[in-house]
Design a protein around this motif. Structure first.
Motif, PDB file in Angstrom:
ATOM      1  N   PHE A  42      62.729  44.043  31.186  1.00  0.00           N
ATOM      2  CA  PHE A  42      61.607  43.903  32.281  1.00  0.00           C
ATOM      3  C   PHE A  42      61.433  45.091  33.189  1.00  0.00           C
ATOM      4  O   PHE A  42      62.499  45.815  33.677  1.00  0.00           O
ATOM      5  CB  PHE A  42      61.988  42.611  33.010  1.00  0.00           C
ATOM      6  N   VAL A  43      60.325  45.563  33.024  1.00  0.00           N
ATOM      7  CA  VAL A  43      59.994  47.030  33.832  1.00  0.00           C
ATOM      8  C   VAL A  43      59.171  46.521  34.919  1.00  0.00           C
ATOM      9  O   VAL A  43      57.878  46.371  34.657  1.00  0.00           O
ATOM     10  CB  VAL A  43      59.554  48.227  33.054  1.00  0.00           C
ATOM     11  N   THR A  44      59.475  46.429  36.243  1.00  0.00           N
ATOM     12  CA  THR A  44      58.548  45.900  37.236  1.00  0.00           C
ATOM     13  C   THR A  44      57.679  47.055  37.774  1.00  0.00           C
ATOM     14  O   THR A  44      56.609  46.586  38.058  1.00  0.00           O
ATOM     15  CB  THR A  44      59.391  45.490  38.460  1.00  0.00           C
ATOM     16  N   ASP A  45      57.731  48.091  37.383  1.00  0.00           N
ATOM     17  CA  ASP A  45      56.591  49.175  37.600  1.00  0.00           C
ATOM     18  C   ASP A  45      56.009  49.721  36.730  1.00  0.00           C
ATOM     19  O   ASP A  45      54.995  50.762  36.826  1.00  0.00           O
ATOM     20  CB  ASP A  45      57.191  50.485  38.716  1.00  0.00           C
ATOM     21  N   ALA A  46      55.888  49.023  35.617  1.00  0.00           N
ATOM     22  CA  ALA A  46      54.851  49.236  34.270  1.00  0.00           C
ATOM     23  C   ALA A  46      53.776  48.242  34.868  1.00  0.00           C
ATOM     24  O   ALA A  46      54.065  46.806  34.173  1.00  0.00           O
ATOM     25  CB  ALA A  46      55.451  48.936  33.057  1.00  0.00           C
ATOM     26  N   ILE A  47      52.799  48.451  35.394  1.00  0.00           N
ATOM     27  CA  ILE A  47      52.029  47.531  35.973  1.00  0.00           C
ATOM     28  C   ILE A  47      50.465  47.452  35.199  1.00  0.00           C
ATOM     29  O   ILE A  47      49.850  48.250  35.060  1.00  0.00           O
ATOM     30  CB  ILE A  47      51.661  47.802  37.385  1.00  0.00           C
ATOM     31  N   VAL A  48      50.134  46.137  34.926  1.00  0.00           N
ATOM     32  CA  VAL A  48      48.868  45.875  34.597  1.00  0.00           C
ATOM     33  C   VAL A  48      48.319  44.990  35.659  1.00  0.00           C
ATOM     34  O   VAL A  48      48.701  43.898  35.988  1.00  0.00           O
ATOM     35  CB  VAL A  48      48.917  45.019  33.343  1.00  0.00           C
ATOM     36  N   LYS A  49      47.047  45.230  36.004  1.00  0.00           N
ATOM     37  CA  LYS A  49      46.362  44.167  36.921  1.00  0.00           C
ATOM     38  C   LYS A  49      45.341  43.179  36.225  1.00  0.00           C
ATOM     39  O   LYS A  49      44.818  43.648  35.260  1.00  0.00           O
ATOM     40  CB  LYS A  49      45.537  45.103  38.239  1.00  0.00           C
ATOM     41  N   HIS A  50      45.166  42.065  36.699  1.00  0.00           N
ATOM     42  CA  HIS A  50      44.404  41.100  35.931  1.00  0.00           C
ATOM     43  C   HIS A  50      43.675  40.326  37.234  1.00  0.00           C
ATOM     44  O   HIS A  50      44.385  40.001  38.215  1.00  0.00           O
ATOM     45  CB  HIS A  50      45.272  39.999  35.040  1.00  0.00           C
ATOM     46  N   ARG A  51      42.666  40.025  36.659  1.00  0.00           N
ATOM     47  CA  ARG A  51      41.721  39.114  37.982  1.00  0.00           C
ATOM     48  C   ARG A  51      42.147  37.660  37.638  1.00  0.00           C
ATOM     49  O   ARG A  51      42.435  37.048  36.595  1.00  0.00           O
ATOM     50  CB  ARG A  51      40.450  39.359  37.707  1.00  0.00           C
ATOM     51  N   ASN A  52      42.256  36.947  38.864  1.00  0.00           N
ATOM     52  CA  ASN A  52      42.450  35.472  38.788  1.00  0.00           C
ATOM     53  C   ASN A  52      41.474  34.846  38.753  1.00  0.00           C
ATOM     54  O   ASN A  52      40.028  35.401  38.810  1.00  0.00           O
ATOM     55  CB  ASN A  52      43.112  35.200  40.067  1.00  0.00           C
ATOM     56  N   ARG A  53      41.371  33.549  38.351  1.00  0.00           N
ATOM     57  CA  ARG A  53      40.068  32.567  38.144  1.00  0.00           C
ATOM     58  C   ARG A  53      39.336  32.464  39.302  1.00  0.00           C
ATOM     59  O   ARG A  53      40.057  32.414  40.548  1.00  0.00           O
ATOM     60  CB  ARG A  53      40.658  31.492  37.591  1.00  0.00           C
ATOM     61  N   VAL A  54      37.960  32.345  39.447  1.00  0.00           N
ATOM     62  CA  VAL A  54      37.086  32.396  40.592  1.00  0.00           C
ATOM     63  C   VAL A  54      36.728  30.948  40.704  1.00  0.00           C
ATOM     64  O   VAL A  54      36.717  30.529  42.147  1.00  0.00           O
ATOM     65  CB  VAL A  54      36.015  33.188  40.417  1.00  0.00           C
ATOM     66  N   THR A  55      36.381  30.120  39.813  1.00  0.00           N
ATOM     67  CA  THR A  55      35.871  28.785  40.101  1.00  0.00           C
ATOM     68  C   THR A  55      36.802  27.688  39.617  1.00  0.00           C
ATOM     69  O   THR A  55      37.812  28.145  38.993  1.00  0.00           O
ATOM     70  CB  THR A  55      34.724  28.491  39.103  1.00  0.00           C
ATOM     71  N   THR A  56      36.611  26.509  40.099  1.00  0.00           N
ATOM     72  CA  THR A  56      37.627  25.570  39.640  1.00  0.00           C
ATOM     73  C   THR A  56      37.395  25.063  38.110  1.00  0.00           C
ATOM     74  O   THR A  56      38.536  24.879  37.429  1.00  0.00           O
ATOM     75  CB  THR A  56      37.229  24.394  40.281  1.00  0.00           C
ATOM     76  N   LYS A  57      36.571  25.372  37.498  1.00  0.00           N
ATOM     77  CA  LYS A  57      36.131  25.165  36.131  1.00  0.00           C
ATOM     78  C   LYS A  57      37.278  26.174  35.376  1.00  0.00           C
ATOM     79  O   LYS A  57      38.196  25.870  34.437  1.00  0.00           O
ATOM     80  CB  LYS A  57      34.671  25.480  35.665  1.00  0.00           C
ATOM     81  N   GLU A  58      37.094  27.429  35.744  1.00  0.00           N
ATOM     82  CA  GLU A  58      37.918  28.483  35.291  1.00  0.00           C
ATOM     83  C   GLU A  58      39.645  28.068  35.398  1.00  0.00           C
ATOM     84  O   GLU A  58      40.227  28.212  34.622  1.00  0.00           O
ATOM     85  CB  GLU A  58      37.858  29.996  35.580  1.00  0.00           C
ATOM     86  N   LEU A  59      39.824  27.479  36.730  1.00  0.00           N
ATOM     87  CA  LEU A  59      41.262  27.359  37.060  1.00  0.00           C
ATOM     88  C   LEU A  59      41.627  26.266  36.233  1.00  0.00           C
ATOM     89  O   LEU A  59      42.513  26.311  35.487  1.00  0.00           O
ATOM     90  CB  LEU A  59      41.338  26.887  38.525  1.00  0.00           C
TER      91      LEU A  59
END
Length: 322
Positions: free
Chosen positions: A213-230
Motif C-alpha cells: 500500500f502506497v499512501t502517496d500514490a493518490i487518486v481523487k474521486h468524487r463522492n455521491r451528491v444525492t441520496t439516490k446515488e448514495l
C-alpha cells in the motif's frame, strides 16, 4: 548513508513499461478532466500506454476517445468491449491488449494526481510484490453528503486493506504485475461488483506474491451528491458482500435489527443532538456531525438491502484466461 543513496538511485532508474487500463461507460463528461490528469503524469511518457476501453457507451465517449488518441502527445489506445456489459470485462479487454510489465487501473470518474504512476510503480522494484494499491481521497465537495463521505473516508483503501478475510485494493487505484494474470486468471467478466476483492484474493491466496500500500500514490474521486446515488453506492456494497460470500465464503455483514435502529435513533436524539448542537454553536462541530448517525443508519440499511436481495449469477463464476 551510501546504502540509502544506492536505494534512491535504484528507485529512480526503475522505470518499467506500464499499461494503464481505464474502463468507460457514458463518460464523456468526465473525459476532459481525466485526460488532463493523464497528460500531467510525471512518469516518462515513452514508458506508458493508456488503454481506454469503452464498454458499449450510448453517448459520444468512444468517438471522443478515438479523436483524442490521434491528437494526444501521450500513447492513448482506444478499445471497445461491446459483448459484456461489465467494467471487469472492459478491464480484461485492456489487459489482453496491454504490452506493459505492470498493469495499472483507475476509473473514468477518477483524477490521478501527477505523481500517481511514479509512486504507485516503485514498490514493484521488489520482485516479491505483485499488487500495489494507492490511496483514494475525495475531491472537494460542497454538499452535505459529499462532506459526510469525506469525513468518513468512505472511499479510502484503508477500509478494504483491513478486510478481516483478506486485504484487497480497489481498481480505482491499483496496479498488478502483468505476468500474474497468467496464473491467477483475469477478472470475472460477468461479475458486476466485488471483482476488485476477487482478483486480489485469488492472487494472494494462491501465494503468487505480496500486496503493498502506497499512501502517496493518490487518486481523487468524487463522492455521491444525492441520496439516490448514495443509496445505489451502498446497495452495491451489499451486493458485493453477497457475491463474495458465495465465491469465497466470507461472512455476510450483520444486519441491524429494528430495535437497534430505534435505540440508536433515540440515543442520537436525546444525547448526540443536544451535545453536537452546543458544540456547533461554539464552533467545535459542524452540521454534518449532527447528521452523521442518521446517515450512517441510512447507508447501513441500504447495504443490508443490497446484500439481502442479491443473487450471484451463475455465469459470474466464470474466470477468463489471459
Amino acid at each position: 548513508m551510501n546504502h540509502q543513496l544506492v536505494d534512491v538511485n535504484t528507485a529512480q532508474s526503475f522505470l518499467p513499461k506500464v499499461s494503464v487500463v481505464i474502463p468507460f461507460y457514458n463518460s464523456e463528461a468526465d473525459l476532459p478532466d481525466l485526460l488532463s490528469c493523464l497528460l500531467l503524469q510525471t512518469y516518462p511518457k515513452e514508458q506508458v500506454e493508456y488503454l481506454l476501453v469503452d464498454n458499449n457507451s450510448s453517448d459520444h465517449t468512444l468517438s471522443i476517445l478515438q479523436k483524442t488518441a490521434g491528437d494526444s502527445p501521450i500513447a492513448i489506445r482506444p478499445l471497445s468491449e461491446n459483448n459484456i456489459q461489465s467494467s471487469y470485462a472492459a478491464r480484461n479487454t485492456g489487459i489482453k491488449a496491454a504490452t506493459g510489465e505492470i498493469i495499472a487501473f483507475t476509473d473514468a470518474d477518477c483524477r490521478p494526481q501527477c505523481q500517481w504512476l511514479n509512486t504507485l510503480i516503485q514498490p514493484f522494484i521488489n520482485s516479491e510484490v505483485v499488487i500495489v494499491a494507492g490511496e483514494i481521497v475525495a475531491l472537494p465537495g460542497t454538499s452535505l453528503l459529499e462532506k459526510f463521505a469525506a469525513q468518513q473516508e468512505t472511499l479510502s483503501q484503508k477500509h478494504t486493506l483491513a478486510h478481516k478475510f483478506c486485504p484487497y485494493g480497489q481498481t480505482a487505484n491499483l496496479a498488478i504485475r502483468h505476468h500474474t494474470f497468467t496464473k491467477s486468471g483475469l477478472f470475472r467478466p460477468y461479475l458486476t461488483t466485488g471483482g476488485d476483492a476477487d482478483i486480489c484474493w485469488r492472487i494472494l491466496n494462491a501465494n503468487l506474491g505480496k500486496l503493498e500500500f502506497v499512501t502517496d500514490a493518490i487518486v481523487k474521486h468524487r463522492n455521491r451528491v444525492t441520496t439516490k446515488e448514495l443509496a445505489s453506492q451502498w446497495r452495491r456494497y451489499g451486493r458485493s458482500n453477497r457475491y463474495l460470500h458465495e465465491l469465497h465464503g466470507i461472512e455476510l455483514t450483520r444486519e441491524i435489527k429494528t430495535k437497534e435502529y430505534i435505540y440508536i435513533l433515540l440515543r442520537w436524539l436525546l444525547k448526540e443532538v443536544p451535545t453536537i448542537s452546543i458544540n456547533n454553536i461554539i464552533g467545535q462541530a459542524s452540521f454534518q456531525d449532527l447528521l452523521s448517525t442518521p446517515l450512517g443508519l441510512f447507508t447501513s440499511r441500504e447495504r443490508s438491502l443490497g446484500q439481502r436481495k442479491a443473487k450471484l449469477p451463475e455465469n459470474a463464476k466464470i474466470i477468463e484466461s489471459l
